[in-house]
Design an enzyme around this catalytic site. Structure first.
Site, PDB file in Angstrom:
ATOM      1  N   GLY A  49       0.849  -1.172   0.000  1.00 45.37           N
ATOM      2  CA  GLY A  49       0.000   0.000   0.000  1.00 45.37           C
ATOM      3  C   GLY A  49       0.891   1.231   0.000  1.00 45.37           C
ATOM      4  O   GLY A  49       1.796   1.359   0.846  1.00 45.37           O
ATOM      5  N   GLN A 194      -5.063  -9.531  -2.337  1.00 41.03           N
ATOM      6  CA  GLN A 194      -5.109  -8.505  -1.292  1.00 41.03           C
ATOM      7  C   GLN A 194      -6.533  -8.151  -0.899  1.00 41.03           C
ATOM      8  O   GLN A 194      -6.784  -7.744   0.241  1.00 41.03           O
ATOM      9  CB  GLN A 194      -4.383  -7.240  -1.756  1.00 41.03           C
ATOM     10  CG  GLN A 194      -2.878  -7.384  -1.894  1.00 41.03           C
ATOM     11  CD  GLN A 194      -2.459  -7.693  -3.321  1.00 41.03           C
ATOM     12  OE1 GLN A 194      -3.091  -8.489  -4.001  1.00 41.03           O
ATOM     13  NE2 GLN A 194      -1.385  -7.066  -3.775  1.00 41.03           N
ATOM     14  N   ASP A 235      -1.413   4.243  -6.432  1.00 40.97           N
ATOM     15  CA  ASP A 235       0.013   4.212  -6.140  1.00 40.97           C
ATOM     16  C   ASP A 235       0.745   5.402  -6.739  1.00 40.97           C
ATOM     17  O   ASP A 235       1.795   5.792  -6.246  1.00 40.97           O
ATOM     18  CB  ASP A 235       0.621   2.907  -6.650  1.00 40.97           C
ATOM     19  CG  ASP A 235       0.261   1.743  -5.752  1.00 40.97           C
ATOM     20  OD1 ASP A 235       1.082   1.393  -4.894  1.00 40.97           O
ATOM     21  OD2 ASP A 235      -0.845   1.202  -5.895  1.00 40.97           O
TER      22      ASP A 235
END
Length: 343
Positions: A49, A194, A235
């Site tokens: 993350g 995830q 991201d």
């Protein structure tokens, strides 16, 4: 749980990282006292993350200083070790931004470095809480003030992925706290799951009703009218609003555009890289072939097959209804671009 869970924690002599490869079946931590262990933890997704990696990288400067003191490294050797941390995940801009920020205190010594790293962590939690409120307000005004909402999310964007609380999952938590959330559709997120391993685990801790679905089911769920909005993390966000996020995100955005429901990206301003003009300039990390050619250590594809395993894809800004940051919501597809509003 969300107030207390910290994926990245400074212990006084090193880092304690929640091992996200072990969840949901086992809760364990990885203790980090050297740069090799930290780089390995980042690359193996022990910590993952963008904001959480940024916090780990911030403390990584202190790790390098302490290791350098133990090993008798020169100043140049310590700086090279910090550079290894900075480059451990090339797509997530938070890592680079946070390392660079803490390095401005490098010459002031360990205490100054630790104080700056702690500020990075504290500010991320504050930003996440602000994002949660801004995103919930926007969604309730835009798509439903009269009933609880059905939200789809992709990958993990909760407390595990941040310094605390969460980005996209923070918005979901805020809706839940207000009694305005009906259900969450959590994409499982290939190839490392995830969504099913981490997002679902966090939703269980919060008592939030949810379904885990295959990534390939997301578009159909949206097209049949079962979702009011999708919200994801990021991201790296380019100056024009193009957004790199976990692979599979762009398909969610396309489906949302087709049916005319909001597709939101929630990320702190540290994830916005104004030096990157557009998505074509974002480096997309390619992970190992085994993640898609094998399952549970057993080869599932023919021996002659090659694996294409991008960790991220890029959603064009024209498909991003809104970018939720700690400063408010930018309506990207309507022309409110990061390059104009976040300098």
């Amino acid at each position: 749980m969300s107030e207390e869970l910290r994926a990245v924690e400074w212990t006084g002599t090193g880092l304690a990282l929640i091992d996200q490869t072990a969840l949901p079946h086992r809760t364990a931590t990885v203790d980090v006292h050297d740069v090799d262990t930290l780089v390995d933890a980042i690359q193996r997704l022990v910590v993952r993350g963008a904001p959480a990696i940024g916090a780990a990288g911030a403390y990584g400067v202190a790790i390098a200083l302490l290791e350098g003191e133990r090993e008798g490294w020169t100043d140049e050797e310590i700086r090279k070790a910090v550079a290894r941390v900075r480059e451990a995940r090339p797509t997530a801009v938070n890592l680079m931004v946070c390392v660079d920020r803490v390095m401005t205190r490098f010459d002031d010594g360990l205490d100054a470095v630790l104080a700056e790293a702690a500020a990075v962590q504290r500010e991320d939690v504050e930003a996440n809480r602000a994002m949660g409120a801004f995103g919930a307000d926007w969604l309730l005004k835009r798509v439903g003030e009269d009933r609880p909402l059905r939200i789809l999310t992709h990958c993990n964007t909760g407390a595990l992925a941040t310094a605390g609380w969460g980005t996209a999952l923070g918005v979901i938590r805020e809706l839940h706290a207000r009694g305005r959330l009906e259900v969450v559709y959590a994409d499982e997120t290939r190839p490392l799951l995830q969504g099913s391993r981490l997002t679902a685990w966090e939703l269980v801790q919060e008592g939030i009703a949810h379904f885990v679905q295959a990534d390939g089911a997301a578009a159909g769920t949206i097209l049949r009218g079962a979702v009011d909005a999708a919200i994801v993390g990021a991201d790296r966000i380019a100056a024009n609003g193009d957004t790199a996020n976990k692979v599979g995100t762009v398909g969610v955005a396309l489906a949302c555009a087709d049916v005319g429901i909001p597709f939101l990206v929630a990320a702190p301003t540290t994830t916005v890289d104004l030096s990157t003009p557009d998505g074509a300039a974002i480096h997309i990390e390619l992970r190992g072939e085994d993640e898609v050619l094998n399952w549970g250590g057993i080869r599932t594809a023919p021996a002659e097959s090659r694996g294409h395993n991008p960790a991220f894809d890029v959603t064009p800004g024209r498909l991003v209804t809104g970018l939720v940051t700690e400063r408010g919501v930018l309506e990207i597809s309507a022309g409110e671009l990061p390059a104009d509003r976040l300098r």
